[in-house]
Motif scaffolding. Sequence first.
Motif, PDB file in Angstrom:
ATOM      1  N   ILE A   5       0.842  -1.202   0.000  1.00 37.10           N
ATOM      2  CA  ILE A   5       0.000   0.000   0.000  1.00 37.10           C
ATOM      3  C   ILE A   5       0.876   1.250   0.000  1.00 37.10           C
ATOM      4  O   ILE A   5       0.620   2.211  -0.728  1.00 37.10           O
ATOM      5  CB  ILE A   5      -0.959  -0.009   1.211  1.00 37.10           C
ATOM      6  N   TYR A   6       1.957   1.226   0.786  1.00 37.81           N
ATOM      7  CA  TYR A   6       2.897   2.348   0.837  1.00 37.81           C
ATOM      8  C   TYR A   6       3.508   2.597  -0.538  1.00 37.81           C
ATOM      9  O   TYR A   6       3.603   3.731  -0.988  1.00 37.81           O
ATOM     10  CB  TYR A   6       3.985   2.064   1.870  1.00 37.81           C
ATOM     11  N   MET A   7       3.918   1.528  -1.212  1.00 39.59           N
ATOM     12  CA  MET A   7       4.526   1.658  -2.533  1.00 39.59           C
ATOM     13  C   MET A   7       3.525   2.176  -3.561  1.00 39.59           C
ATOM     14  O   MET A   7       3.871   2.964  -4.433  1.00 39.59           O
ATOM     15  CB  MET A   7       5.117   0.329  -2.992  1.00 39.59           C
ATOM     16  N   GLU A   8       2.267   1.746  -3.483  1.00 40.82           N
ATOM     17  CA  GLU A   8       1.239   2.236  -4.404  1.00 40.82           C
ATOM     18  C   GLU A   8       1.030   3.736  -4.220  1.00 40.82           C
ATOM     19  O   GLU A   8       0.935   4.479  -5.197  1.00 40.82           O
ATOM     20  CB  GLU A   8      -0.069   1.481  -4.182  1.00 40.82           C
ATOM     21  N   VAL A   9       0.969   4.186  -2.998  1.00 41.86           N
ATOM     22  CA  VAL A   9       0.787   5.614  -2.711  1.00 41.86           C
ATOM     23  C   VAL A   9       2.006   6.395  -3.194  1.00 41.86           C
ATOM     24  O   VAL A   9       1.881   7.454  -3.811  1.00 41.86           O
ATOM     25  CB  VAL A   9       0.543   5.842  -1.197  1.00 41.86           C
ATOM     26  N   LYS A  10       3.189   5.863  -2.946  1.00 46.06           N
ATOM     27  CA  LYS A  10       4.412   6.535  -3.360  1.00 46.06           C
ATOM     28  C   LYS A  10       4.480   6.644  -4.880  1.00 46.06           C
ATOM     29  O   LYS A  10       4.859   7.680  -5.419  1.00 46.06           O
ATOM     30  CB  LYS A  10       5.621   5.787  -2.813  1.00 46.06           C
ATOM     31  N   MET A  11       4.115   5.580  -5.590  1.00 49.12           N
ATOM     32  CA  MET A  11       4.138   5.606  -7.055  1.00 49.12           C
ATOM     33  C   MET A  11       3.137   6.617  -7.600  1.00 49.12           C
ATOM     34  O   MET A  11       3.415   7.304  -8.577  1.00 49.12           O
ATOM     35  CB  MET A  11       3.846   4.217  -7.626  1.00 49.12           C
ATOM     36  N   LYS A  12       1.988   6.716  -7.001  1.00 47.21           N
ATOM     37  CA  LYS A  12       0.997   7.702  -7.443  1.00 47.21           C
ATOM     38  C   LYS A  12       1.544   9.118  -7.281  1.00 47.21           C
ATOM     39  O   LYS A  12       1.342   9.966  -8.144  1.00 47.21           O
ATOM     40  CB  LYS A  12      -0.311   7.536  -6.673  1.00 47.21           C
ATOM     41  N   VAL A  17       3.897  13.995  -9.765  1.00 45.58           N
ATOM     42  CA  VAL A  17       4.970  14.993  -9.850  1.00 45.58           C
ATOM     43  C   VAL A  17       5.564  15.010 -11.258  1.00 45.58           C
ATOM     44  O   VAL A  17       5.814  16.086 -11.817  1.00 45.58           O
ATOM     45  CB  VAL A  17       6.048  14.725  -8.785  1.00 45.58           C
ATOM     46  N   VAL A  18       5.789  13.842 -11.844  1.00 44.05           N
ATOM     47  CA  VAL A  18       6.334  13.778 -13.204  1.00 44.05           C
ATOM     48  C   VAL A  18       5.367  14.419 -14.192  1.00 44.05           C
ATOM     49  O   VAL A  18       5.771  15.188 -15.060  1.00 44.05           O
ATOM     50  CB  VAL A  18       6.645  12.313 -13.594  1.00 44.05           C
ATOM     51  N   PHE A  19       4.083  14.141 -14.056  1.00 44.68           N
ATOM     52  CA  PHE A  19       3.072  14.718 -14.944  1.00 44.68           C
ATOM     53  C   PHE A  19       3.066  16.247 -14.843  1.00 44.68           C
ATOM     54  O   PHE A  19       3.078  16.941 -15.863  1.00 44.68           O
ATOM     55  CB  PHE A  19       1.687  14.157 -14.599  1.00 44.68           C
ATOM     56  N   ILE A  20       3.055  16.763 -13.642  1.00 45.12           N
ATOM     57  CA  ILE A  20       3.041  18.215 -13.438  1.00 45.12           C
ATOM     58  C   ILE A  20       4.320  18.842 -14.000  1.00 45.12           C
ATOM     59  O   ILE A  20       4.272  19.874 -14.671  1.00 45.12           O
ATOM     60  CB  ILE A  20       2.886  18.558 -11.939  1.00 45.12           C
ATOM     61  N   THR A  21       5.452  18.204 -13.754  1.00 47.33           N
ATOM     62  CA  THR A  21       6.728  18.730 -14.245  1.00 47.33           C
ATOM     63  C   THR A  21       6.729  18.823 -15.764  1.00 47.33           C
ATOM     64  O   THR A  21       7.094  19.855 -16.331  1.00 47.33           O
ATOM     65  CB  THR A  21       7.890  17.841 -13.769  1.00 47.33           C
TER      66      THR A  21
END
Length: 52
Positions: A5-12, A17-21
């Motif tokens: 669950i932690y990894m899923e949240v981190k990936m999102k 951030v990549v999309f916004i950048t």
Amino acid sequence: MKFIIYMEVKMKKVIFVVFITFSFIGGVLAHSGGTDSAGCHRNSKTGNYHCH
């Protein structure tokens, strides 16, 4: 299970951030040069005049 669950949240967050950048970079790198009062300019390499 908590790790997954932690990894899923981190990936999102990373994807967001990549999309916004890249959204901001696209506008900045569109081209350089100012526009006139009509929002147009001349390409110094080709001589073409175009508007945005």
